[in-house]
Design a protein around this motif. Structure first.
Motif, PDB file in Angstrom:
ATOM      1  N   HIS A 238     -13.713  -0.586 -46.488  1.00 43.71           N
ATOM      2  CA  HIS A 238     -14.088  -1.136 -45.174  1.00 43.71           C
ATOM      3  C   HIS A 238     -14.595  -0.014 -44.273  1.00 43.71           C
ATOM      4  O   HIS A 238     -13.914   0.981 -44.060  1.00 43.71           O
ATOM      5  N   GLN A 239     -15.801  -0.200 -43.748  1.00 41.47           N
ATOM      6  CA  GLN A 239     -16.397   0.811 -42.875  1.00 41.47           C
ATOM      7  C   GLN A 239     -16.243   0.416 -41.409  1.00 41.47           C
ATOM      8  O   GLN A 239     -17.193   0.374 -40.651  1.00 41.47           O
ATOM      9  N   ASP A 240     -15.020   0.109 -41.034  1.00 44.31           N
ATOM     10  CA  ASP A 240     -14.731  -0.263 -39.651  1.00 44.31           C
ATOM     11  C   ASP A 240     -13.301   0.136 -39.327  1.00 44.31           C
ATOM     12  O   ASP A 240     -12.687   0.923 -40.052  1.00 44.31           O
ATOM     13  N   TYR A 241     -12.771  -0.431 -38.258  1.00 41.02           N
ATOM     14  CA  TYR A 241     -11.428  -0.056 -37.812  1.00 41.02           C
ATOM     15  C   TYR A 241     -10.345  -0.398 -38.851  1.00 41.02           C
ATOM     16  O   TYR A 241      -9.248   0.159 -38.834  1.00 41.02           O
ATOM     17  N   LEU A 242     -10.642  -1.331 -39.775  1.00 40.68           N
ATOM     18  CA  LEU A 242      -9.668  -1.702 -40.793  1.00 40.68           C
ATOM     19  C   LEU A 242      -9.350  -0.534 -41.720  1.00 40.68           C
ATOM     20  O   LEU A 242      -8.219  -0.396 -42.194  1.00 40.68           O
ATOM     21  N   ILE A 274      -9.467  13.487 -41.973  1.00 36.24           N
ATOM     22  CA  ILE A 274     -10.054  14.157 -43.141  1.00 36.24           C
ATOM     23  C   ILE A 274     -10.600  13.123 -44.114  1.00 36.24           C
ATOM     24  O   ILE A 274     -11.701  13.273 -44.663  1.00 36.24           O
ATOM     25  N   ASN A 275      -9.856  12.039 -44.341  1.00 38.67           N
ATOM     26  CA  ASN A 275     -10.332  10.983 -45.230  1.00 38.67           C
ATOM     27  C   ASN A 275     -11.537  10.263 -44.652  1.00 38.67           C
ATOM     28  O   ASN A 275     -12.427   9.843 -45.392  1.00 38.67           O
ATOM     29  N   LEU A 276     -11.570  10.123 -43.332  1.00 39.29           N
ATOM     30  CA  LEU A 276     -12.720   9.492 -42.693  1.00 39.29           C
ATOM     31  C   LEU A 276     -13.981  10.323 -42.903  1.00 39.29           C
ATOM     32  O   LEU A 276     -15.051   9.803 -43.261  1.00 39.29           O
ATOM     33  N   PHE A 277     -13.863  11.643 -42.716  1.00 38.45           N
ATOM     34  CA  PHE A 277     -14.993  12.539 -42.970  1.00 38.45           C
ATOM     35  C   PHE A 277     -15.399  12.492 -44.438  1.00 38.45           C
ATOM     36  O   PHE A 277     -16.580  12.505 -44.778  1.00 38.45           O
ATOM     37  N   ARG A 278     -14.411  12.442 -45.291  1.00 35.86           N
ATOM     38  CA  ARG A 278     -14.701  12.475 -46.724  1.00 35.86           C
ATOM     39  C   ARG A 278     -15.456  11.222 -47.160  1.00 35.86           C
ATOM     40  O   ARG A 278     -16.330  11.283 -48.047  1.00 35.86           O
ATOM     41  N   CYS A 279     -15.133  10.093 -46.561  1.00 34.87           N
ATOM     42  CA  CYS A 279     -15.762   8.836 -46.979  1.00 34.87           C
ATOM     43  C   CYS A 279     -17.141   8.623 -46.370  1.00 34.87           C
ATOM     44  O   CYS A 279     -18.025   8.047 -47.007  1.00 34.87           O
ATOM     45  N   TYR A 280     -17.330   9.095 -45.126  1.00 36.34           N
ATOM     46  CA  TYR A 280     -18.543   8.728 -44.415  1.00 36.34           C
ATOM     47  C   TYR A 280     -19.367   9.920 -43.928  1.00 36.34           C
ATOM     48  O   TYR A 280     -20.465   9.717 -43.412  1.00 36.34           O
ATOM     49  N   CYS A 281     -18.858  11.131 -44.065  1.00 35.93           N
ATOM     50  CA  CYS A 281     -19.620  12.335 -43.687  1.00 35.93           C
ATOM     51  C   CYS A 281     -19.554  13.303 -44.862  1.00 35.93           C
ATOM     52  O   CYS A 281     -18.801  14.287 -44.843  1.00 35.93           O
ATOM     53  N   ASN A 287     -15.065  18.811 -46.065  1.00 33.95           N
ATOM     54  CA  ASN A 287     -15.029  18.257 -47.416  1.00 33.95           C
ATOM     55  C   ASN A 287     -15.196  19.322 -48.492  1.00 33.95           C
ATOM     56  O   ASN A 287     -15.011  19.036 -49.679  1.00 33.95           O
ATOM     57  N   ARG A 288     -15.543  20.530 -48.087  1.00 34.85           N
ATOM     58  CA  ARG A 288     -15.699  21.617 -49.043  1.00 34.85           C
ATOM     59  C   ARG A 288     -14.436  22.455 -49.058  1.00 34.85           C
ATOM     60  O   ARG A 288     -13.708  22.540 -48.070  1.00 34.85           O
ATOM     61  N   ASN A 289     -14.171  23.082 -50.187  1.00 32.13           N
ATOM     62  CA  ASN A 289     -13.008  23.965 -50.266  1.00 32.13           C
ATOM     63  C   ASN A 289     -13.214  25.157 -49.346  1.00 32.13           C
ATOM     64  O   ASN A 289     -14.204  25.866 -49.436  1.00 32.13           O
ATOM     65  N   ALA A 290     -12.275  25.373 -48.451  1.00 33.18           N
ATOM     66  CA  ALA A 290     -12.391  26.480 -47.504  1.00 33.18           C
ATOM     67  C   ALA A 290     -12.276  27.819 -48.230  1.00 33.18           C
ATOM     68  O   ALA A 290     -11.541  27.951 -49.200  1.00 33.18           O
ATOM     69  N   LYS A 291     -13.048  28.791 -47.742  1.00 31.15           N
ATOM     70  CA  LYS A 291     -12.946  30.131 -48.325  1.00 31.15           C
ATOM     71  C   LYS A 291     -11.552  30.715 -48.104  1.00 31.15           C
ATOM     72  O   LYS A 291     -11.037  31.452 -48.910  1.00 31.15           O
ATOM     73  N   PHE A 292     -10.974  30.355 -46.988  1.00 32.36           N
ATOM     74  CA  PHE A 292      -9.648  30.856 -46.660  1.00 32.36           C
ATOM     75  C   PHE A 292      -8.831  29.716 -46.078  1.00 32.36           C
ATOM     76  O   PHE A 292      -9.222  29.103 -45.101  1.00 32.36           O
ATOM     77  N   ARG A 293      -7.723  29.407 -46.723  1.00 34.63           N
ATOM     78  CA  ARG A 293      -6.857  28.357 -46.210  1.00 34.63           C
ATOM     79  C   ARG A 293      -5.408  28.788 -46.364  1.00 34.63           C
ATOM     80  O   ARG A 293      -4.910  28.948 -47.477  1.00 34.63           O
ATOM     81  N   PRO A 294      -4.707  28.996 -45.271  1.00 36.15           N
ATOM     82  CA  PRO A 294      -3.315  29.420 -45.370  1.00 36.15           C
ATOM     83  C   PRO A 294      -2.434  28.292 -45.891  1.00 36.15           C
ATOM     84  O   PRO A 294      -2.745  27.106 -45.707  1.00 36.15           O
ATOM     85  N   ALA A 295      -1.350  28.657 -46.525  1.00 36.55           N
ATOM     86  CA  ALA A 295      -0.425  27.656 -47.036  1.00 36.55           C
ATOM     87  C   ALA A 295       0.518  27.199 -45.935  1.00 36.55           C
ATOM     88  O   ALA A 295       0.762  27.908 -44.966  1.00 36.55           O
ATOM     89  N   VAL A 296       1.027  25.980 -46.090  1.00 35.69           N
ATOM     90  CA  VAL A 296       2.063  25.488 -45.181  1.00 35.69           C
ATOM     91  C   VAL A 296       3.379  26.107 -45.609  1.00 35.69           C
ATOM     92  O   VAL A 296       3.798  25.976 -46.766  1.00 35.69           O
ATOM     93  N   THR A 297       4.033  26.813 -44.708  1.00 34.75           N
ATOM     94  CA  THR A 297       5.270  27.515 -45.043  1.00 34.75           C
ATOM     95  C   THR A 297       6.364  27.167 -44.048  1.00 34.75           C
ATOM     96  O   THR A 297       6.103  26.688 -42.949  1.00 34.75           O
ATOM     97  N   LEU A 298       7.599  27.399 -44.481  1.00 39.39           N
ATOM     98  CA  LEU A 298       8.760  27.210 -43.620  1.00 39.39           C
ATOM     99  C   LEU A 298       9.262  28.576 -43.205  1.00 39.39           C
ATOM    100  O   LEU A 298       9.790  29.330 -44.018  1.00 39.39           O
ATOM    101  N   GLU A 299       9.082  28.928 -41.948  1.00 36.61           N
ATOM    102  CA  GLU A 299       9.487  30.230 -41.439  1.00 36.61           C
ATOM    103  C   GLU A 299      10.451  30.033 -40.273  1.00 36.61           C
ATOM    104  O   GLU A 299      10.105  29.388 -39.290  1.00 36.61           O
ATOM    105  N   VAL A 328     -25.659  22.606 -36.201  1.00 35.77           N
ATOM    106  CA  VAL A 328     -27.019  23.135 -36.065  1.00 35.77           C
ATOM    107  C   VAL A 328     -27.900  22.623 -37.191  1.00 35.77           C
ATOM    108  O   VAL A 328     -29.041  22.173 -36.975  1.00 35.77           O
ATOM    109  N   ALA A 329     -27.334  22.678 -38.427  1.00 36.60           N
ATOM    110  CA  ALA A 329     -28.106  22.193 -39.564  1.00 36.60           C
ATOM    111  C   ALA A 329     -28.392  20.696 -39.444  1.00 36.60           C
ATOM    112  O   ALA A 329     -29.494  20.223 -39.769  1.00 36.60           O
ATOM    113  N   ALA A 330     -27.392  19.933 -38.935  1.00 36.12           N
ATOM    114  CA  ALA A 330     -27.594  18.492 -38.775  1.00 36.12           C
ATOM    115  C   ALA A 330     -28.663  18.207 -37.729  1.00 36.12           C
ATOM    116  O   ALA A 330     -29.508  17.309 -37.910  1.00 36.12           O
TER     117      ALA A 330
END
Length: 364
Positions: A238-242, A274-281, A287-299, A328-330
């Motif tokens: 569904h490409q709407d609020y649903l 993120i899922n909205l971007f993945r489905c429609y953008c 949607n691309r793997n980030a060059k650098f992505r920190p892990a979620v940690t418990l500190e 800019v590219a868009a």
């Protein structure tokens, strides 16, 4: 003489000291069945029962899940009364170890209760390995020395049993994480804080993986339905609020841990976006793997939390730069497409004008 065991008569030829010891045992001991065992053999059997293995003087009661010590055991120079407390202490320690071992077997081997229970059982298994290593490296020559050296381990085993085997049982998933968090808070000023904290950290590891995949990729990793996001892929087309309302939602009866509830809306909306971007953008940078992505940690320490915040700020800056480049590219793409569209319109008008001119020439 009615309470004297006939199997232990005084034998002629024995030294006076040995006869006197046996006479005292026979007349003063409340036990009708006496069993003389060398101290070395008793120590040998103590090591077995401390490792969760029953022996002749430490039988196992399967119904009560505990070891007991038989009465009337003594060795030369020590009466059964003097040994009773020490033997019961050893049997008690063996019982604690065995119950913790059965807990590990239940959640690692026999039954599968999910990733959180398995993580906790693995952490407890590591402790039991350290316990056995410590036991095998103890240096002692008497039963009293063994009991004295085991006192610190006794306290640890008791605390571990209190945490892992509450009277009302344990619940898995987020409930287990909350329970261990509360126990860690309660034990903050005790000697067992580090052990409880290690169990809490271990239980939180699967949940951190779940958080990381959801917050960074919009993926729900929940193989045993332990956590709080329910996925209904039937609404994904569904490409709407649903799509936004029904594809991802809270699982009934499961919520975020108590120490994270104020983040619930941010948590849910981040993964949804993120899922909205993945489905429609499709070409969006997220949607691309980030060059650098920190892990979620418990500190829990301030310094470690500051370092983690620095890493996430770096990730945020890189994502903002990528998104700016994407915008800019868009815009350039839109401009190029608009220029191409205008060129096509102009060409069509010219072609139409040429056709009109061609139609008018014969009339002239």
């Amino acid at each position: 003489s009615s309470g004297i065991n006939a199997e232990w008569p005084l034998r002629p030829g024995e030294s006076g000291g040995e006869n006197y010891t046996k006479l005292c045992l026979l007349l003063c001991s409340p036990y009708t069945d006496l069993l003389e065992i060398e101290e070395a053999q008793i120590l040998y059997q103590c090591q077995y029962v401390l490792s969760g293995i029953p022996t002749s003087i430490f039988p196992y009661d399967e119904e009560k899940v505990e070891f007991t010590a038989i009465q009337g055991v003594y060795f030369d120079g020590v009466s059964p009364d003097s040994l009773t407390d020490s033997l019961y202490t050893v049997a008690y320690l063996g019982t604690l170890y065995l119950r913790i071992r059965l807990f590990c077997n239940k959640y690692l081997v026999v039954e599968n209760h999910g990733t959180v229970f398995k993580a906790v059982a693995t952490a407890v298994e590591e402790y039991l390995h350290l316990y056995l290593t410590t036991l095998l490296n103890l240096q002692f020559s008497t039963l009293l020395q063994l009991v004295w050296l085991m006192r610190p381990l006794t306290s640890q085993l008791e605390a571990l049993c209190t945490i892992l085997l509450p009277e009302d049982g344990l619940e898995g998933g987020v409930r287990l994480i909350e329970y261990l968090f509360e126990m860690t808070e309660m034990l903050k000023t005790s000697d067992h804080y580090k052990m409880s904290l290690h169990l809490f950290r271990s239980a939180f590891q699967p949940y951190m993986r779940f958080l990381e995949l959801w917050l960074c990729e919009g993926t729900v990793w929940d193989p045993y339905s332990e956590f709080h996001i329910n996925v209904d892929l039937g609404w994904k087309t569904h490409q709407d609020y649903l799509f936004w309302r029904h594809t991802f939602g809270w699982r009934e009866g499961v919520a975020l841990p108590c120490f994270m509830k104020e983040l619930s809306d941010h948590f849910m909306n981040t993964g949804k976006l993120i899922n909205l971007f993945r489905c429609y953008c499709y070409d969006h940078p997220i949607n691309r793997n980030a060059k650098f992505r920190p892990a979620v940690t418990l500190e829990l320490g301030a310094e470690a939390s500051d370092m983690n915040l620095i890493q996430w700020n770096k990730y945020e800056k890189e994502m903002k730069r990528d998104i700016q480049s994407y915008r800019v590219a868009a815009q350039m793409k839109i401009q190029v497409e608009e220029e191409a569209r205008m060129e096509r319109l102009i060409a069509a008008k010219k072609e139409k004008s040429t056709d009109c001119d061609s139609a008018l020439i014969p009339l002239l």
